[in-house]
Write a protein that holds these residues in place. Structure first.
Motif, PDB file in Angstrom:
ATOM      1  N   GLY A 167      -4.384  -0.530  -8.054  1.00  0.00           N
ATOM      2  CA  GLY A 167      -5.435  -0.719  -8.839  1.00  0.00           C
ATOM      3  C   GLY A 167      -5.316   0.104 -10.292  1.00  0.00           C
ATOM      4  N   GLY A 168      -5.758   0.358 -11.038  1.00  0.00           N
ATOM      5  CA  GLY A 168      -5.845   1.099 -12.262  1.00  0.00           C
ATOM      6  C   GLY A 168      -5.427   0.349 -13.359  1.00  0.00           C
ATOM      7  N   GLU A 169      -5.683   0.981 -14.526  1.00  0.00           N
ATOM      8  CA  GLU A 169      -5.095   0.289 -15.825  1.00  0.00           C
ATOM      9  C   GLU A 169      -3.740  -0.119 -16.017  1.00  0.00           C
ATOM     10  OE1 GLU A 169      -5.562   1.518 -20.465  1.00  0.00           O
ATOM     11  OE2 GLU A 169      -5.904   2.971 -18.949  1.00  0.00           O
ATOM     12  N   TYR A 170      -3.477  -1.400 -16.455  1.00  0.00           N
ATOM     13  CA  TYR A 170      -2.428  -1.888 -16.921  1.00  0.00           C
ATOM     14  C   TYR A 170      -1.676  -1.073 -18.132  1.00  0.00           C
ATOM     15  CZ  TYR A 170      -1.398  -5.439 -13.431  1.00  0.00           C
ATOM     16  OH  TYR A 170      -1.025  -6.200 -12.342  1.00  0.00           O
ATOM     17  N   GLN A 171      -0.551  -0.631 -18.098  1.00  0.00           N
ATOM     18  CA  GLN A 171       0.009  -0.071 -19.412  1.00  0.00           C
ATOM     19  C   GLN A 171       1.438  -0.676 -19.707  1.00  0.00           C
ATOM     20  OE1 GLN A 171      -0.059   4.148 -18.299  1.00  0.00           O
ATOM     21  NE2 GLN A 171      -2.072   4.322 -19.324  1.00  0.00           N
ATOM     22  N   MET A 231       0.866  -1.233   0.049  1.00  0.00           N
ATOM     23  CA  MET A 231      -0.002   0.010  -0.073  1.00  0.00           C
ATOM     24  C   MET A 231       1.015   1.294  -0.018  1.00  0.00           C
ATOM     25  SD  MET A 231      -3.333   0.968   2.302  1.00  0.00           S
ATOM     26  CE  MET A 231      -4.335  -0.479   2.060  1.00  0.00           C
ATOM     27  N   VAL A 232       1.598   1.660  -0.984  1.00  0.00           N
ATOM     28  CA  VAL A 232       2.447   2.635  -1.223  1.00  0.00           C
ATOM     29  C   VAL A 232       2.254   3.242  -2.800  1.00  0.00           C
ATOM     30  CG1 VAL A 232       4.085   1.649   0.113  1.00  0.00           C
ATOM     31  CG2 VAL A 232       4.408   1.109  -2.158  1.00  0.00           C
ATOM     32  N   ASP A 233       2.864   4.427  -2.922  1.00  0.00           N
ATOM     33  CA  ASP A 233       2.479   5.026  -4.292  1.00  0.00           C
ATOM     34  C   ASP A 233       3.680   4.323  -5.052  1.00  0.00           C
ATOM     35  OD1 ASP A 233       1.638   6.503  -6.546  1.00  0.00           O
ATOM     36  OD2 ASP A 233       2.787   8.204  -5.615  1.00  0.00           O
ATOM     37  N   ASP A 234       3.338   3.273  -5.919  1.00  0.00           N
ATOM     38  CA  ASP A 234       4.271   2.389  -6.626  1.00  0.00           C
ATOM     39  C   ASP A 234       3.400   1.378  -7.472  1.00  0.00           C
ATOM     40  OD1 ASP A 234       6.658   1.483  -7.608  1.00  0.00           O
ATOM     41  OD2 ASP A 234       7.053   0.018  -6.004  1.00  0.00           O
ATOM     42  N   SER A 235       4.063   1.276  -8.515  1.00  0.00           N
ATOM     43  CA  SER A 235       3.644   0.385  -9.703  1.00  0.00           C
ATOM     44  C   SER A 235       4.173  -0.975  -9.672  1.00  0.00           C
ATOM     45  CB  SER A 235       3.603   1.019 -11.175  1.00  0.00           C
ATOM     46  OG  SER A 235       3.003   2.088 -10.826  1.00  0.00           O
ATOM     47  N   ALA A 236       3.651  -2.062 -10.098  1.00  0.00           N
ATOM     48  CA  ALA A 236       4.290  -3.480 -10.185  1.00  0.00           C
ATOM     49  C   ALA A 236       3.582  -4.220 -11.432  1.00  0.00           C
ATOM     50  CB  ALA A 236       3.874  -4.138  -9.222  1.00  0.00           C
ATOM     51  N   PRO A 237       4.492  -4.970 -12.005  1.00  0.00           N
ATOM     52  CA  PRO A 237       3.918  -5.825 -13.207  1.00  0.00           C
ATOM     53  C   PRO A 237       3.182  -6.914 -12.591  1.00  0.00           C
ATOM     54  CG  PRO A 237       6.163  -6.577 -12.588  1.00  0.00           C
ATOM     55  CD  PRO A 237       5.808  -5.473 -11.751  1.00  0.00           C
ATOM     56  N   PRO A 238       2.306  -7.539 -13.660  1.00  0.00           N
ATOM     57  CA  PRO A 238       1.212  -8.601 -13.294  1.00  0.00           C
ATOM     58  C   PRO A 238       2.085  -9.875 -13.100  1.00  0.00           C
ATOM     59  CG  PRO A 238       1.490  -8.269 -15.801  1.00  0.00           C
ATOM     60  CD  PRO A 238       2.127  -7.224 -14.913  1.00  0.00           C
ATOM     61  N   ALA A 239       1.554 -10.693 -12.486  1.00  0.00           N
ATOM     62  CA  ALA A 239       1.891 -12.133 -12.201  1.00  0.00           C
ATOM     63  C   ALA A 239       2.190 -12.663 -13.638  1.00  0.00           C
ATOM     64  CB  ALA A 239       1.145 -13.071 -11.190  1.00  0.00           C
ATOM     65  N   GLU A 291       0.276 -13.607 -18.568  1.00  0.00           N
ATOM     66  CA  GLU A 291       0.065 -12.687 -17.372  1.00  0.00           C
ATOM     67  C   GLU A 291      -1.239 -12.752 -16.817  1.00  0.00           C
ATOM     68  OE1 GLU A 291       2.730  -8.818 -19.498  1.00  0.00           O
ATOM     69  OE2 GLU A 291       0.798  -8.579 -19.009  1.00  0.00           O
ATOM     70  N   TYR A 292      -1.191 -12.596 -15.485  1.00  0.00           N
ATOM     71  CA  TYR A 292      -2.468 -12.805 -14.651  1.00  0.00           C
ATOM     72  C   TYR A 292      -2.511 -11.038 -14.065  1.00  0.00           C
ATOM     73  CZ  TYR A 292      -6.061 -14.501 -11.736  1.00  0.00           C
ATOM     74  OH  TYR A 292      -7.409 -14.764 -11.066  1.00  0.00           O
ATOM     75  N   TRP A 293      -3.642 -10.292 -14.394  1.00  0.00           N
ATOM     76  CA  TRP A 293      -3.428  -8.988 -13.844  1.00  0.00           C
ATOM     77  C   TRP A 293      -4.230  -9.043 -12.390  1.00  0.00           C
ATOM     78  CZ3 TRP A 293      -4.995  -5.443 -18.550  1.00  0.00           C
ATOM     79  CH2 TRP A 293      -3.937  -5.533 -19.301  1.00  0.00           C
ATOM     80  N   ILE A 294      -3.576  -8.636 -11.544  1.00  0.00           N
ATOM     81  CA  ILE A 294      -3.972  -8.550 -10.153  1.00  0.00           C
ATOM     82  C   ILE A 294      -3.698  -7.047  -9.561  1.00  0.00           C
ATOM     83  CG2 ILE A 294      -3.730 -10.704  -9.742  1.00  0.00           C
ATOM     84  CD1 ILE A 294      -0.866 -10.201  -8.513  1.00  0.00           C
ATOM     85  N   HIS A 295      -4.576  -6.508  -8.305  1.00  0.00           N
ATOM     86  CA  HIS A 295      -4.194  -5.437  -7.760  1.00  0.00           C
ATOM     87  C   HIS A 295      -4.494  -5.523  -6.282  1.00  0.00           C
ATOM     88  CE1 HIS A 295      -4.749  -3.644 -11.860  1.00  0.00           C
ATOM     89  NE2 HIS A 295      -5.850  -4.118 -11.723  1.00  0.00           N
ATOM     90  N   GLY A 296      -4.072  -4.784  -5.741  1.00  0.00           N
ATOM     91  CA  GLY A 296      -4.092  -4.896  -4.146  1.00  0.00           C
ATOM     92  C   GLY A 296      -5.751  -4.454  -3.796  1.00  0.00           C
ATOM     93  N   TYR A 351      -0.371  -5.956   1.042  1.00  0.00           N
ATOM     94  CA  TYR A 351      -1.877  -5.973   1.173  1.00  0.00           C
ATOM     95  C   TYR A 351      -2.181  -7.452   1.648  1.00  0.00           C
ATOM     96  CZ  TYR A 351      -3.172  -1.966  -1.640  1.00  0.00           C
ATOM     97  OH  TYR A 351      -3.449  -0.672  -1.941  1.00  0.00           O
ATOM     98  N   LEU A 352      -3.268  -7.745   2.355  1.00  0.00           N
ATOM     99  CA  LEU A 352      -3.751  -9.060   2.705  1.00  0.00           C
ATOM    100  C   LEU A 352      -4.192  -9.609   1.508  1.00  0.00           C
ATOM    101  CD1 LEU A 352      -4.935  -8.314   6.210  1.00  0.00           C
ATOM    102  CD2 LEU A 352      -2.893  -9.518   5.750  1.00  0.00           C
ATOM    103  N   ARG A 353      -5.143  -9.016   0.683  1.00  0.00           N
ATOM    104  CA  ARG A 353      -5.740  -9.514  -0.385  1.00  0.00           C
ATOM    105  C   ARG A 353      -5.619  -8.872  -1.493  1.00  0.00           C
ATOM    106  NH1 ARG A 353      -8.500  -9.573   4.484  1.00  0.00           N
ATOM    107  NH2 ARG A 353      -8.803  -7.446   4.501  1.00  0.00           N
ATOM    108  N   LEU A 354      -5.943  -9.458  -2.610  1.00  0.00           N
ATOM    109  CA  LEU A 354      -5.788  -8.940  -4.011  1.00  0.00           C
ATOM    110  C   LEU A 354      -7.045  -9.207  -4.847  1.00  0.00           C
ATOM    111  CD1 LEU A 354      -2.650 -10.981  -5.086  1.00  0.00           C
ATOM    112  CD2 LEU A 354      -2.611  -8.477  -4.705  1.00  0.00           C
ATOM    113  N   SER A 355      -7.529  -8.366  -5.833  1.00  0.00           N
ATOM    114  CA  SER A 355      -8.496  -8.524  -6.567  1.00  0.00           C
ATOM    115  C   SER A 355      -7.916  -8.752  -7.924  1.00  0.00           C
ATOM    116  CB  SER A 355      -9.325  -7.194  -6.653  1.00  0.00           C
ATOM    117  OG  SER A 355      -8.483  -6.352  -7.044  1.00  0.00           O
ATOM    118  N   THR A 356      -8.553  -9.633  -8.594  1.00  0.00           N
ATOM    119  CA  THR A 356      -7.988 -10.476  -9.981  1.00  0.00           C
ATOM    120  C   THR A 356      -8.668  -9.807 -11.263  1.00  0.00           C
ATOM    121  OG1 THR A 356      -9.620 -12.272 -10.000  1.00  0.00           O
ATOM    122  CG2 THR A 356      -7.527 -12.542  -8.688  1.00  0.00           C
ATOM    123  N   ASP A 357      -7.760  -9.827 -12.048  1.00  0.00           N
ATOM    124  CA  ASP A 357      -8.713  -9.376 -13.598  1.00  0.00           C
ATOM    125  C   ASP A 357      -8.178 -10.168 -14.800  1.00  0.00           C
ATOM    126  OD1 ASP A 357      -9.640  -7.701 -15.520  1.00  0.00           O
ATOM    127  OD2 ASP A 357      -8.760  -6.075 -14.611  1.00  0.00           O
TER     128      ASP A 357
END
Length: 820
Positions: free
Chosen positions: A643-647, A579-587, A599-604, A619-625
């Motif tokens: 969260g937000g759009e993958y680019q 939970m920081v102001d950072d980006s990460a690649p998908p799994a 690629e499996y797109w996920i978010h905190g 994060y304790l949990r992820l939401s999946t896309d």
């Protein structure tokens, strides 16, 4: 004039005027305003005080003692007064506040480290000046603080003076090492030399010195002394105080002792090869990579040192450990070292990486596939592999089976018995590693010459126990092993061939797959993982409509840390979302044999720090896309952790690379990747947690929990349903069970129960009231009879719950009874 200069002038003026009490009060006030830290405008105060004449320092010290004992002084003022007394009394006669100082140092010894601005070194210097050694725990705290990147040189200088004890106390292995070497100068010198291992690899000079120290002690004695220390690594003798938001320091390694551990691995690599050495180093690598909350792996540097040592040891045991670790280790840096080590061995022998992994699997004393007999005096030990475990049975001189180890064996053959028990543990670990390696071969596009495959796989004493429970194709003909032969579906023997491949259900007709399931059942074969019953994921109409991505496993809520572990085991690369102001690649899972990247797109998930995160902010949990596929060399996508759009991040002038149409993905690849993702959801979803009926924090996941826990079955649950339709009629409770739609219905005396075939959650009829039963860590399947494959924990949970509920009048658990 700056504030710091004004303070220095004030000190000189007050001291010259003999106003010691006023100066003491003003210094304590300034420290309180500065948060008790001697940094910033107060950074030069200690040196300024030490520069005062002895008589001024004496008067100030007495004034500080008076302030310490004054009724108005609080804990912060007393702590600052104690520190300042240590600063100004250096070189002065007398010992002020010795009891209070010892109490403060004792408290310091329970801390992992301290902020250099607290100037605690003044307390230590005062204690040393009084002629008393610091307690070992206090020495350890100063040494650890001296390693801090933001330390003051004064802390580092003090730590260099603290040469005893040679290791930091607090870790069981270190204290045992110091006990074992006490009073032995040669051993003390060797242990002290180990603490100098601060680089990634030993230098030639370091090794020369090590050899000179080992020689008078004897290589065998050094090994037999060092190895028991390594078995104690990871255990503490006392707990350090953990500050809020600090990593779980009591499960991490002491950073000073970690250098010594690294040195011990280097020492072991210099000794003649021995199976115990390889075994101990492999265990140390795994122990060092265990995850610690807020930190990650315990100590990758020690793990890497263990791998480096194994790579330098000749012989089969060390190579076997490297190969085993390569299937288990997921930490990127250590995995890369393992790859390099195996590649180097392969190149030296003129083999491929895959071949060296195959040849590295030892027999562990097995003389035939899955079996060995060993004579120990008049008794015979029978070592057998049963499923995925090794077991040892005993026969006496008359050939009669005994239930336990004969007393004569314990008395007269202790070393052989110890080695036998070690072999059992080694076999269990290697079987688990090889089962995972074989399960990954579906996407490896491997084939083997028939003769080499028989030697390295089918007839290998250890791995043959797994291979003989799988299906293979020999020159395109599917075969299994039964009654001592490779056999076709009609049980015709197959004794020769040219090319062998691992069989996969993709591309086979349903009738043929069912026929092979019947064949396995007829021959009583339990596969080490799902193969004949493996789920096949075909392209759906919805995925044809979306074209380039799949939403099949979107909109799930997963436990992040469980997902992360599963992903690593299955060969996926993933970063924990913080939970920081950072980006990460998908799994992602790279598939070099196919030139693809999945690629499996996920978010905190969540926005409450501490409620939706661990103490360290993950994060304790992820939401999946979505699930997508790209060429393996396509630029990486990323999205904000919350969260937000993958680019896709592109270089200058580079064009984005579109995800590939799912219809163009080879069916085997699509099926295996979606199966992995289904596994992640099936295991890590909060929906299969029976304690989550309230929907978790603020009940916001209740709808999802209900939908997942009792909703439509996914592919793996459909496979489970088909298997249960065959298993249930054979159960002792068959007359109380029926399968209808998504549920296994169980008729008890109190209620009728509906067990969901996907989650294992339970509803009670007639009003579909929820029944919470938390399964044991290992539900087992003791009363279910034959199962066609290992590893489906949910299946075992469903069957164990069915057994329990069919006899619901015998339930004694008060938590369950209160719901009935």
């Amino acid at each position: 004039m700056g504030q710091a200069e004004k303070l220095r002038m004030l000190i000189r003026q007050r001291a010259a005027a003999g106003e010691s009490t006023e100066l003491a009060v003003e210094l304590l006030k300034a420290a309180a305003v500065n948060g008790g830290s001697w940094t910033g405008v107060l950074a030069d105060v200690p040196e300024e005080l030490r520069a005062l004449p002895p008589e001024a320092r004496t008067a100030l010290a007495d004034a500080l003692v008076a302030q310490y004992h004054s009724a108005e002084a609080g804990p912060i003022a007393r702590g600052n007064a104690l520190t300042l007394v240590g600063v100004v009394t250096r070189g002065l006669p007398g010992d002020r506040l010795p009891v209070e100082r010892l109490e403060a140092l004792d408290e310091l010894g329970r801390q992992n480290s301290f902020w250099y601005g607290m100037r605690y070194e003044a307390l230590a210097e005062a204690e040393l000046a009084a002629g008393r050694a610091l307690a070992p725990a206090v020495v350890a705290a100063f040494r650890r603080s001296a390693l801090d990147a933001y330390r003051d040189e004064s802390v580092a200088a003090l730590a260099r003076k603290l040469t005893e004890p040679v290791l930091n106390v607090g870790e069981e292995w270190a204290e045992q090492a110091m006990r074992d070497t006490r009073g032995a100068p040669g051993w003390q010198a060797l242990l002290r030399h180990a603490t100098t291992a601060t680089a990634a690899k030993p230098t030639r000079t370091w090794e020369q010195q090590a050899r000179a120290l080992i020689e008078p002690l004897g290589a065998d004695l050094v090994r037999s002394t060092l190895l028991p220390w390594l078995t104690l690594v990871g255990r503490r003798t006392f707990q350090l105080e953990r500050r809020q938001y600090e990593a779980d320091i009591n499960n991490a390694y002491d950073p000073c002792n970690a250098n010594a551990l690294r040195g011990l691995t280097w020492l072991l690599a210099l000794l003649p090869p021995h199976p115990d050495t390889a075994r101990a180093l492999g265990a140390l690598v795994e122990t060092s990579l265990k995850k610690v909350a807020g930190l990650g792996p315990r100590n990758p540097k020690v793990a890497n040192a263990g791998v480096t040592a194994l790579s330098r040891i000749d012989g089969e045991p060390a190579l076997a450990e490297l190969a085993r670790l390569a299937t288990r280790v997921t930490y990127k840096g250590t995995a890369k070292l393992l790859d390099t080590a195996l590649e180097s061995r392969a190149e030296a022998l003129g083999l491929s990486r895959e071949e060296i992994e195959e040849l590295a699997v030892p027999a562990y004393g097995l003389t035939e596939v899955g079996r060995a007999e060993r004579q120990l005096g008049e008794a015979t030990a029978v070592l057998e592999v049963q499923g995925g475990k090794a077991v040892v049975g005993w026969r006496n001189a008359a050939g009669k089976v005994t239930k336990s180890v004969p007393a004569a064996v314990k008395r007269d053959h202790a070393e052989e018995l110890k080695e036998l028990k070690a072999a059992v543990k080694d076999i269990d670990k290697m079987l688990a590693a090889q089962s995972e390696r074989l399960d990954r071969q579906f996407l490896a596009r491997r084939s083997w010459p028939y003769a080499a495959w028989r030697e390295r796989y089918l007839d290998h004493p250890l791995i043959g126990t797994l291979v003989r429970r799988l299906l293979w194709t020999v020159d395109g003909t599917t075969v299994g092993f039964a009654d001592g032969e490779l056999r076709t579906l009609t049980d015709d023997p197959v004794r020769e061939g040219a090319e062998v491949r691992l069989w996969h259900p993709v591309g086979h007709e349903p009738a043929a797959i069912v026929a092979w399931r019947d064949w396995l059942e007829r021959h009583g074969i339990t596969q080490p993982f799902k193969q004949a019953h493996r789920e096949v994921y075909l392209l759906t109409d919805a995925e044809r409509a979306t074209g380039s991505y799949s939403n099949r496993f979107a909109a799930h809520i997963l436990r992040q840390h469980q997902f992360n572990s599963l992903a690593a085991i299955r060969g996926w690369r993933n970063r924990l979302r913080l939970m920081v102001d950072d980006s990460a690649p998908p799994a992602t899972r790279e598939l070099p044999q196919w030139g693809l990247r999945a690629e499996y797109w996920i978010h905190g998930e969540g926005d409450g720090y501490g409620e939706d995160t661990t103490e360290s902010g993950s994060y304790l949990r992820l939401s999946t896309d979505q699930v997508r596929f790209y060429p393996i060399d396509a630029p990486e996508n990323s999205a904000h952790c919350s969260g937000g759009e993958y680019q896709m991040w592109l270089g200058t002038g580079a064009a984005p690379v579109e995800s590939l149409p799912l219809a163009d993905i080879p069916p085997l690849v699509l099926s295996e990747v979606l199966r992995d993702v289904d596994l992640f959801v099936g295991v890590a979803s909060v929906g299969n947690d029976p304690t989550w009926q309230d929907g978790g924090p603020e009940g916001r996941f209740r709808e999802y929990w209900t939908r997942y826990g009792f909703g439509e079955l996914n592919q793996s649950a459909e496979t489970r349903r088909g298997l249960l339709e065959r298993l249930v009629p054979r159960l002792a409770i068959a007359d109380r069970c029926t399968i209808e739609g998504r549920f296994l219905h169980v008729t008890g005396e109190r209620h009728t129960y509906k067990i969901h075939l996907g989650s294992g959650n339970i509803l009670m009829t007639p009003d579909d009231r929820y029944l919470c039963i938390v399964p044991k860590a290992d539900p087992g399947a003791a009363q279910t009879g034959y199962l066609p494959f290992e590893g489906d924990r949910t299946l075992a949970v469903i069957l164990s719950k069915a057994m329990l509920l069919a006899a619901d009048t015998k339930i004694a658990d008060p938590t369950i009874l209160s719901q009935l």
